[in-house]
Design a protein around this motif. Structure first.
Motif, PDB file in Angstrom:
ATOM      1  N   SER A   8       0.859  -1.272   0.023  1.00  0.00           N
ATOM      2  CA  SER A   8       0.105  -0.114   0.033  1.00  0.00           C
ATOM      3  C   SER A   8       0.839   1.238   0.098  1.00  0.00           C
ATOM      4  O   SER A   8       0.596   2.201  -0.761  1.00  0.00           O
ATOM      5  CB  SER A   8      -0.940  -0.031   1.102  1.00  0.00           C
ATOM      6  OG  SER A   8      -1.830  -1.010   1.328  1.00  0.00           O
ATOM      7  N   ILE A   9       1.966   1.283   0.697  1.00  0.00           N
ATOM      8  CA  ILE A   9       2.773   2.360   0.755  1.00  0.00           C
ATOM      9  C   ILE A   9       3.288   2.624  -0.354  1.00  0.00           C
ATOM     10  O   ILE A   9       3.705   3.687  -1.087  1.00  0.00           O
ATOM     11  CB  ILE A   9       3.806   2.303   1.779  1.00  0.00           C
ATOM     12  CG1 ILE A   9       3.008   2.296   3.170  1.00  0.00           C
ATOM     13  CG2 ILE A   9       5.122   3.150   1.872  1.00  0.00           C
ATOM     14  CD1 ILE A   9       4.091   2.016   4.614  1.00  0.00           C
ATOM     15  N   VAL A  10       4.012   1.347  -1.152  1.00  0.00           N
ATOM     16  CA  VAL A  10       4.795   1.609  -2.324  1.00  0.00           C
ATOM     17  C   VAL A  10       3.784   1.955  -3.392  1.00  0.00           C
ATOM     18  O   VAL A  10       3.807   3.174  -4.522  1.00  0.00           O
ATOM     19  CB  VAL A  10       5.349   0.486  -2.847  1.00  0.00           C
ATOM     20  CG1 VAL A  10       5.658   0.230  -4.176  1.00  0.00           C
ATOM     21  CG2 VAL A  10       6.548   0.068  -1.929  1.00  0.00           C
ATOM     22  N   THR A  11       2.259   1.686  -3.403  1.00  0.00           N
ATOM     23  CA  THR A  11       1.416   2.121  -4.465  1.00  0.00           C
ATOM     24  C   THR A  11       1.229   3.824  -3.980  1.00  0.00           C
ATOM     25  O   THR A  11       1.076   4.320  -5.077  1.00  0.00           O
ATOM     26  CB  THR A  11       0.057   1.467  -4.228  1.00  0.00           C
ATOM     27  OG1 THR A  11       0.357  -0.141  -4.362  1.00  0.00           O
ATOM     28  CG2 THR A  11      -0.991   1.788  -5.065  1.00  0.00           C
ATOM     29  N   VAL A  12       0.914   3.932  -2.874  1.00  0.00           N
ATOM     30  CA  VAL A  12       0.671   5.704  -2.855  1.00  0.00           C
ATOM     31  C   VAL A  12       1.739   6.238  -3.128  1.00  0.00           C
ATOM     32  O   VAL A  12       1.636   7.404  -3.722  1.00  0.00           O
ATOM     33  CB  VAL A  12       0.351   5.712  -1.265  1.00  0.00           C
ATOM     34  CG1 VAL A  12       0.271   7.232  -0.849  1.00  0.00           C
ATOM     35  CG2 VAL A  12      -1.024   5.324  -0.883  1.00  0.00           C
ATOM     36  N   LEU A  16       1.932   9.235  -5.927  1.00  0.00           N
ATOM     37  CA  LEU A  16       2.516  10.659  -5.799  1.00  0.00           C
ATOM     38  C   LEU A  16       3.554  11.050  -6.790  1.00  0.00           C
ATOM     39  O   LEU A  16       3.649  12.228  -7.205  1.00  0.00           O
ATOM     40  CB  LEU A  16       2.920  10.684  -4.367  1.00  0.00           C
ATOM     41  CG  LEU A  16       1.934  10.611  -3.274  1.00  0.00           C
ATOM     42  CD1 LEU A  16       2.364  10.634  -1.768  1.00  0.00           C
ATOM     43  CD2 LEU A  16       0.889  11.893  -3.243  1.00  0.00           C
ATOM     44  N   CYS A  17       4.402  10.027  -7.290  1.00  0.00           N
ATOM     45  CA  CYS A  17       5.636  10.389  -8.171  1.00  0.00           C
ATOM     46  C   CYS A  17       4.914  10.823  -9.456  1.00  0.00           C
ATOM     47  O   CYS A  17       5.259  11.425 -10.271  1.00  0.00           O
ATOM     48  CB  CYS A  17       6.538   9.237  -8.291  1.00  0.00           C
ATOM     49  SG  CYS A  17       7.599   9.041  -6.746  1.00  0.00           S
ATOM     50  N   PHE A  18       3.791   9.662  -9.926  1.00  0.00           N
ATOM     51  CA  PHE A  18       3.305  10.120 -11.061  1.00  0.00           C
ATOM     52  C   PHE A  18       2.493  11.437 -11.011  1.00  0.00           C
ATOM     53  O   PHE A  18       2.662  12.224 -12.256  1.00  0.00           O
ATOM     54  CB  PHE A  18       2.081   8.997 -11.514  1.00  0.00           C
ATOM     55  CG  PHE A  18       1.261   9.065 -12.663  1.00  0.00           C
ATOM     56  CD1 PHE A  18       1.949   8.932 -13.878  1.00  0.00           C
ATOM     57  CD2 PHE A  18       0.036   9.459 -12.514  1.00  0.00           C
ATOM     58  CE1 PHE A  18       0.892   8.930 -14.910  1.00  0.00           C
ATOM     59  CE2 PHE A  18      -0.859   9.757 -13.677  1.00  0.00           C
ATOM     60  CZ  PHE A  18      -0.379   9.456 -14.560  1.00  0.00           C
ATOM     61  N   LEU A  19       1.853  11.726  -9.964  1.00  0.00           N
ATOM     62  CA  LEU A  19       1.080  13.081 -10.049  1.00  0.00           C
ATOM     63  C   LEU A  19       2.062  14.288 -10.283  1.00  0.00           C
ATOM     64  O   LEU A  19       1.896  15.202 -10.799  1.00  0.00           O
ATOM     65  CB  LEU A  19       0.118  13.263  -9.149  1.00  0.00           C
ATOM     66  CG  LEU A  19      -0.989  12.051  -9.048  1.00  0.00           C
ATOM     67  CD1 LEU A  19      -1.728  12.190  -7.641  1.00  0.00           C
ATOM     68  CD2 LEU A  19      -1.966  12.654  -9.972  1.00  0.00           C
ATOM     69  N   GLY A  20       3.176  13.963  -9.480  1.00  0.00           N
ATOM     70  CA  GLY A  20       4.269  15.113  -9.610  1.00  0.00           C
ATOM     71  C   GLY A  20       4.596  15.245 -10.880  1.00  0.00           C
ATOM     72  O   GLY A  20       4.984  16.341 -11.481  1.00  0.00           O
TER      73      GLY A  20
END
Length: 58
Positions: A8-12, A16-20
């Motif tokens: 779950s942490i890796v997915t979030v 966040l990296c993708f949105l950045g």
């Protein structure tokens, strides 16, 4: 903490990296740089003595 919490942490973090990256690519200041980079193949070269790599003397 088990493997599912880590997943779950890796997915979030990935989201966040993708949105950045999307925010950077579509930001206000990026358009000018991308337009310049898109026109680089059409820019004239200043090298007067450079030979073309596609011409072969025969």
């Amino acid at each position: 903490m088990d493997i599912n919490d880590l997943r779950s942490i890796v997915t979030v973090a990935g989201l966040l990296c993708f949105l950045g990256i999307v925010g950077w690519a579509y930001g206000k200041g990026a358009k000018k740089g991308f337009d310049e980079a898109a026109n680089l193949p059409f820019a004239e070269h200043d090298d007067q003595g450079a030979k073309s790599s596609t011409s072969h003397p025969r």
